[in-house]
Design an enzyme around this catalytic site. Structure first.
Site, PDB file in Angstrom:
ATOM      1  CB  SER A 102      -0.955  -0.033   1.195  1.00 46.13           C
ATOM      2  OG  SER A 102      -1.925   0.974   1.098  1.00 46.13           O
ATOM      3  CG  ASP A 241      -2.773   4.189  -1.455  1.00 44.07           C
ATOM      4  OD1 ASP A 241      -3.477   3.953  -2.452  1.00 44.07           O
ATOM      5  OD2 ASP A 241      -2.799   3.480  -0.431  1.00 44.07           O
ATOM      6  CG  ASP A 243      -2.904  -0.431  -2.431  1.00 44.74           C
ATOM      7  OD1 ASP A 243      -2.950   0.728  -1.986  1.00 44.74           O
ATOM      8  OD2 ASP A 243      -3.508  -1.378  -1.900  1.00 44.74           O
ATOM      9  CG  ASP A 245      -6.068   0.810  -0.584  1.00 45.96           C
ATOM     10  OD1 ASP A 245      -5.263   1.764  -0.518  1.00 45.96           O
ATOM     11  OD2 ASP A 245      -6.073  -0.129   0.246  1.00 45.96           O
TER      12      ASP A 245
END
Length: 445
Positions: A102, A241, A243, A245
């Protein structure tokens, strides 16, 4: 429930090459997950990853382990976490696997699973996988080995899905938008989505090299996008960000619009259209300004523990649809099964178009109260929060703040820290109150 040894609240995560994040564990994890998942269903698993250099290594290891357990593997390459959740559903796969840490630096990585409906994997299934991890790896017979293929059109499928969340009667023509992809998994998707909807897009953080993910860009580092919005005279900015999400936004003045303000926009828009079911779920860290602004509109508000997993649990318990964190994890269960930064941005832009309003205008009725967070380190096994001195300091501050303020004391889940959070109308008073409680915590340590 039995305590989990490997899985945390968001899968397995750590520094690459140490602890649990090794290719050996990834291989065994793929096999163990395959053993559990192959008991029923399609025997098909999707793997996606972000842009970290270690993603290739872990992808190969997971692929080998799943194949050894007899599951067919479909590779997506670099794709946002919510894209893996979406395509897991549409392909009727048994599970989706995301290789990502992440918002963490490139030298960290992680592995998490989605179930066949695109939601986080059930706790009991994670425990079953952990039980299989304790067993010796035994490969299925050669004729039962899983096959590996690549989803060649994954990018196009997900772009169309994202665009499908924007009302067909509107376009983004005339808007200049800065899009920060954090050198992460959205680099080849987010700019295309907003361009195809009609916006003029200035992309930054869109040149990943395997080691620059989240490096001074993205939703956890807003300086670059704020500067770019001002320099380019853009209407707004969207920061994602690594990834994809979570999302943060920037208005035309270069001011950050955080997850709490995004939740307010989405709730107001849903209420104005008569489609708001119940209220809004925030967390213990959500700004009191969100609570007060929603109260003024008679929209119920509830707080969960910190973490999108807990937001989701409370949404399901209350049968509500909209929730999230001030850090930018936004859940709208009418538009997906997990946090999706691109879709959340599209929903905000849809609200702007429906109401013919700017981002500043959509947030003007919500006053963000000054919030101060002080971290206090403590030693030993005792709990400073049980100290009478700390309790007295908290009670004194709460009495002085009244209904226009809030105090939250909590232990860090990863470090020996007490987090002291105070909110109120006046920043200097809030800072003094936070330091008063912090001093009490220190003296009790």
């Amino acid at each position: 429930m039995k305590e989990r040894k490997f899985f945390g609240t968001d899968g397995i995560r750590g520094k690459v090459g140490s602890g649990q994040m090794t290719p050996e564990l990834a291989l065994k994890l793929g096999w163990a997950a395959g053993r559990v998942l192959s008991r029923s269903g399609t025997k098909k698993v999707i793997i996606g990853k972000d842009t970290r250099i270690s993603g290739y290594m872990f992808e190969s290891a997971l692929e080998a382990g799943l194949s050894a357990a007899g599951l067919n593997v479909m590779l997506m390459g670099p794709m946002p976490t919510p894209a893996v959740a979406y395509l897991t559903r549409t392909f009727r796969a048994e599970a989706g696997v995301v290789i990502s840490a992440s918002h963490n630096p490139y030298y960290d990585n992680g592995i998490k699973f989605f179930s066949t409906d695109g939601s986080k994997l059930d706790d009991n299934l994670e425990l079953e996988i952990e039980a299989e991890l304790e067993k010796p790896l035994v490969c299925v017979e050669s004729h039962l080995l899983g096959k590996v293929s690549r989803i060649e059109d994954a990018r196009g499928r997900y772009i169309e899905y994202c665009k499908g969340n924007f009302p067909a009667e509107h376009t983004l023509t005339g808007l200049k938008i800065v899009v920060d992809c954090a050198h992460g998994a959205t680099y080849h998707i987010a700019p295309a989505v907003f361009r195809e909807l009609g916006a003029e897009v200035i992309a930054i953080g869109d040149k990943p090299n395997g080691m620059n993910i989240n490096d001074k860009v993205g939703a956890t580092s807003m300086g670059k996008i704020c500067e770019t919005v001002i320099a380019e005279s853009a209407d707004l900015g969207i920061a994602l960000d690594g990834d994809g999400d979570r999302i943060m936004m920037v208005n035309s003045k270069g001011e950050v619009i955080d997850g709490d303000q995004i939740l307010y926009i989405l709730a107001c828009d849903a209420k104005s259209r008569g489609v708001l079911r119940g209220g809004v779920v925030g967390t213990l860290m959500s700004n009191l300004g969100l609570d007060l602004a929603l109260q003024a509109l008679d929209i119920p508000f509830a707080r969960s523990k910190v973490g999108d997993r807990y937001v989701m649990e409370l949404l399901k318990e209350l049968d509500w649809r909209i929730g999230g964190e001030n850090s930018g994890h936004i859940l709208n269960l009418d538009h997906g099964t997990t946090g999706d930064g691109i879709v959340a941005g599209i929903l905000v832009l849809a609200a702007m178009r429906r109401q013919n309003a700017t981002l500043e205008e959509l947030t003007s009725a919500m006053e963000m109260l000054p919030q101060v967070l002080v971290n206090v380190r403590f030693e030993g096994e005792h709990d400073p929060l049980k100290s009478d001195k700390v309790k007295a300091a908290q009670a004194q501050v709460e009495s002085e703040l009244g209904v226009r303020g809030r105090v939250l004391l909590r232990k860090s889940g990863t470090e020996p820290l007490i987090r002291v959070m105070v909110e109120g109308d006046d920043h200097s008073a809030v800072l003094a109150h936070a330091n008063l409680i912090a001093d009490a915590v220190k003296s009790a340590s």
